[in-house]
Design a protein around this motif. Structure first.
Motif, PDB file in Angstrom:
ATOM      1  N   ARG A  93      -1.019  68.787  71.101  1.00 21.13           N
ATOM      2  CA  ARG A  93      -1.050  70.248  71.210  1.00 21.13           C
ATOM      3  C   ARG A  93      -0.362  70.718  72.486  1.00 21.13           C
ATOM      4  NH1 ARG A  93      -6.459  69.726  69.463  1.00 21.13           N
ATOM      5  NH2 ARG A  93      -7.208  70.130  71.578  1.00 21.13           N
ATOM      6  N   LEU A  94      -0.619  69.998  73.578  1.00 19.55           N
ATOM      7  CA  LEU A  94      -0.040  70.384  74.860  1.00 19.55           C
ATOM      8  C   LEU A  94       1.485  70.240  74.834  1.00 19.55           C
ATOM      9  CD1 LEU A  94      -0.690  71.335  77.706  1.00 19.55           C
ATOM     10  CD2 LEU A  94      -0.908  68.954  78.404  1.00 19.55           C
ATOM     11  N   LEU A  95       1.968  69.156  74.250  1.00 15.78           N
ATOM     12  CA  LEU A  95       3.413  68.953  74.162  1.00 15.78           C
ATOM     13  C   LEU A  95       4.050  69.984  73.237  1.00 15.78           C
ATOM     14  CD1 LEU A  95       3.616  65.050  74.007  1.00 15.78           C
ATOM     15  CD2 LEU A  95       4.139  66.540  75.951  1.00 15.78           C
ATOM     16  N   ASP A  96       3.353  70.345  72.161  1.00 15.45           N
ATOM     17  CA  ASP A  96       3.865  71.378  71.263  1.00 15.45           C
ATOM     18  C   ASP A  96       3.958  72.726  71.979  1.00 15.45           C
ATOM     19  OD1 ASP A  96       4.102  69.594  69.207  1.00 15.45           O
ATOM     20  OD2 ASP A  96       2.231  70.155  68.202  1.00 15.45           O
ATOM     21  N   GLU A  97       2.945  73.029  72.809  1.00 10.63           N
ATOM     22  CA  GLU A  97       2.957  74.280  73.572  1.00 10.63           C
ATOM     23  C   GLU A  97       4.106  74.277  74.576  1.00 10.63           C
ATOM     24  OE1 GLU A  97      -0.845  74.599  75.377  1.00 10.63           O
ATOM     25  OE2 GLU A  97      -1.942  74.847  73.487  1.00 10.63           O
ATOM     26  N   THR A  98       4.329  73.129  75.200  1.00 15.47           N
ATOM     27  CA  THR A  98       5.426  73.016  76.160  1.00 15.47           C
ATOM     28  C   THR A  98       6.763  73.214  75.465  1.00 15.47           C
ATOM     29  OG1 THR A  98       4.142  71.450  77.495  1.00 15.47           O
ATOM     30  CG2 THR A  98       6.516  71.509  77.862  1.00 15.47           C
ATOM     31  N   HIS A 118       9.483  63.135  79.420  1.00 14.70           N
ATOM     32  CA  HIS A 118       8.943  62.988  80.783  1.00 14.70           C
ATOM     33  C   HIS A 118       7.460  63.333  80.810  1.00 14.70           C
ATOM     34  CE1 HIS A 118      12.414  61.972  83.190  1.00 14.70           C
ATOM     35  NE2 HIS A 118      13.126  62.947  82.668  1.00 14.70           N
ATOM     36  N   ALA A 119       7.099  64.450  80.190  1.00 11.76           N
ATOM     37  CA  ALA A 119       5.709  64.895  80.199  1.00 11.76           C
ATOM     38  C   ALA A 119       4.797  63.874  79.524  1.00 11.76           C
ATOM     39  CB  ALA A 119       5.593  66.253  79.492  1.00 11.76           C
TER      40      ALA A 119
END
Length: 371
Positions: A93-98, A118-119
Motif C-alpha cells: 500500500r505504501l509503495l502504491d501511494e508513493t 530504492h524504497a
C-alpha cells in the motif's frame, strides 16, 4: 484469503535449497517465476536458493496468499513486525501511494520505478514498520550502501531522494521527510568512450538488421537507451533528417539529428520486419523493446568485437558527443542534441576529447632511449 486460495508450502531441500509446492494455476506459476525458474519435473516442485533475498522476494510475490514455511526452516531474520502478510500488505500500500504521488508530480515511469525499488530495498533492510523508522535507520542503510554495497554516490543520492518521497505524503512520517540527510559528494568520473574505429568494429559484428538499427541509431543521434527503444515510426522525419525525441529525461521533447547512414540501415530493417507503430516493437503486442534487451544486444556485439573497455550501450551516447566535439561541433549545439539542461553536464566531454589534448607531445617522446 478466499476459498480457492491454497497455501504456498515451502520445505527444506538438499544443498541449502528450498522446495516450493502449491496447487497449480497459471497465476501462481507466473508469480513463482519472479523468484526462480528452477522446476524439478521428477519431484514436481520449484527450487530456489535459501537466502534472505530469495525468501523476501518469494513472500512479496505471493503477498496476497499464505506462504507456509516448514518449522525446521530457520527464519529468525523475519521476526520483525514489518514482515509477514500484514507487513507486506502495508508495504504494498505504501509503495502504491508513493507511485501515485510521484505520478501526480509528473515524474517519468523510469524514475518512478527506480524510486520504488530504492524504497522497497530500504524497507526490507530496516525490517521495521515505516512509523518506527528514524534518522539512525536511514543513516545506517546509507552507510551500508556505501561501505558494503559499494554503491556510487549518485546511487546513494538517488536512494536518499526516494526515501524522502516515501515518507513525504504520510502525515505521521513527515518528520522523516524533512530530515537534513547528508549527501555523499559526487565522484568526478569521466565517461568511457569508444573510438570511431571501435564503434565501427562493434557495428560490423551485428548481422541482425533490427539489432544493427538499434545500435546505429543510438550512436548516430546520441540517444539514451530509454529513448531509442521508445521511438515510434512517426518520430523519424526523413524529409528534415531529424528525430523527434518525445518526453526524454526531465519529460522534455527535443529534436536530434538523423544520419543518412542510419536511414539506410533503418530501411533494410523495416523491409524485413515491417514494424507498424513502435520502431522497435517488443515481444508482446503493443509494447516496445525493453532497455535490457537493447543492452544485451550491445554487450554481445562488444564481446564479438573484443572490446576490453568497461562500456554499456550508454557509452554510444558518450562517444557520439565526444566525436562531434573532436570534429569541431560547438558545445552549445551538442548540448541541444543531447538534451542537457545544464551546459556543465555537456562540458565533461571536453575532458575526454582528443581535439586539443591529442596535440600535446609527451616529454618522453623527446628522449632517446636507444643505448
Amino acid at each position: 484469503m478466499g476459498r480457492d486460495c491454497v497455501a504456498i508450502q515451502v520445505n527444506k531441500g538438499n544443498d541449502e535449497n528450498l522446495i516450493i509446492t502449491f496447487e497449480y494455476s497459471p497465476a501462481r506459476v507466473k508469480k513463482v517465476k519472479q523468484v526462480t525458474r528452477r522446476w524439478n519435473p521428477l519431484g514436481k516442485y520449484w527450487e530456489m536458493p535459501f537466502t534472505e533475498d530469495a525468501v523476501e522476494r518469494l513472500v512479496k510475490a505471493f503477498a496476497d496468499e499464505e506462504v507456509r514455511f516448514d518449522p525446521s526452516i530457520d527464519l529468525n531474520w523475519t521476526d520483525a513486525p514489518f514482515l509477514g502478510p500484514e507487513g507486506l500488505s502495508r508495504l504494498k500500500r505504501l509503495l502504491d501511494e508513493t507511485e501515485s504521488a510521484l505520478t501526480l508530480r509528473g515524474y517519468s515511469s523510469q524514475t518512478i520505478e527506480a524510486y520504488k525499488g530504492h524504497a522497497e530495498r530500504f524497507l526490507v533492510f530496516t525490517k521495521k514498520l515505516p512509523v518506527d523508522i528514524d534518522q539512525k535507520d536511514i543513516e545506517k542503510y546509507l552507510l551500508h550502501l556505501l561501505e558494503h554495497g559499494e554503491r556510487s554516490s549518485s546511487y546513494v543520492n538517488q536512494a536518499i531522494s526516494a526515501i524522502k518521497h516515501l515518507f513525504r505524503d504520510t502525515e505521521q512520517m513527515q518528520s522523516v521527510a524533512n530530515l537534513r540527510l547528508p549527501r555523499p559528494k559526487r565522484e568526478q568520473k569521466l565517461p568511457d568512450v569508444l573510438s570511431r574505429e571501435e564503434v565501427q568494429n562493434v557495428l560490423k559484428q551485428v548481422s541482425n538488421s533490427k539489432h544493427k538499427a538499434i545500435l546505429a541509431l543510438t550512436y548516430s543521434a546520441g540517444l539514451r537507451v530509454s529513448e531509442v527503444v521508445s521511438i515510434r515510426i512517426k518520430d523519424i522525419d526523413v524529409q528534415r533528417m531529424l528525430i523527434h525525441v518525445r518526453q526524454g529525461k526531465g519529460r522534455k521533447d527535443r529534436y536530434t539529428i538523423l544520419s543518412k547512414t542510419a536511414v539506410d540501415v533503418l530501411r533494410i530493417y523495416m523491409r524485413q520486419y515491417n514494424p507498424s507503430d513502435w520502431l522497435f516493437p517488443g515481444e508482446q503486442a503493443g509494447t516496445h523493446l525493453t532497455e535490457r534487451s537493447a543492452q544485451k544486444i550491445f554487450e554481445t556485439a562488444c564481446k564479438k568485437a573484443e572490446i576490453k573497455k568497461d562500456v554499456s550501450i550508454h557509452s554510444l551516447r558518450h562517444s557520439f558527443a565526444t566525436h562531434l566535439l573532436e570534429a569541431g561541433t560547438d558545445l552549445r549545439y551538442i548540448q541541444e542534441l543531447l538534451g542537457h539542461k545544464n551546459s556543465k553536464t555537456t562540458e565533461i566531454y571536453t575532458h575526454v576529447s582528443q581535439k586539443d589534448i591529442g596535440r600535446i607531445r609527451s616529454p618522453l617522446d623527446s628522449l632517446n632511449l636507444d643505448g
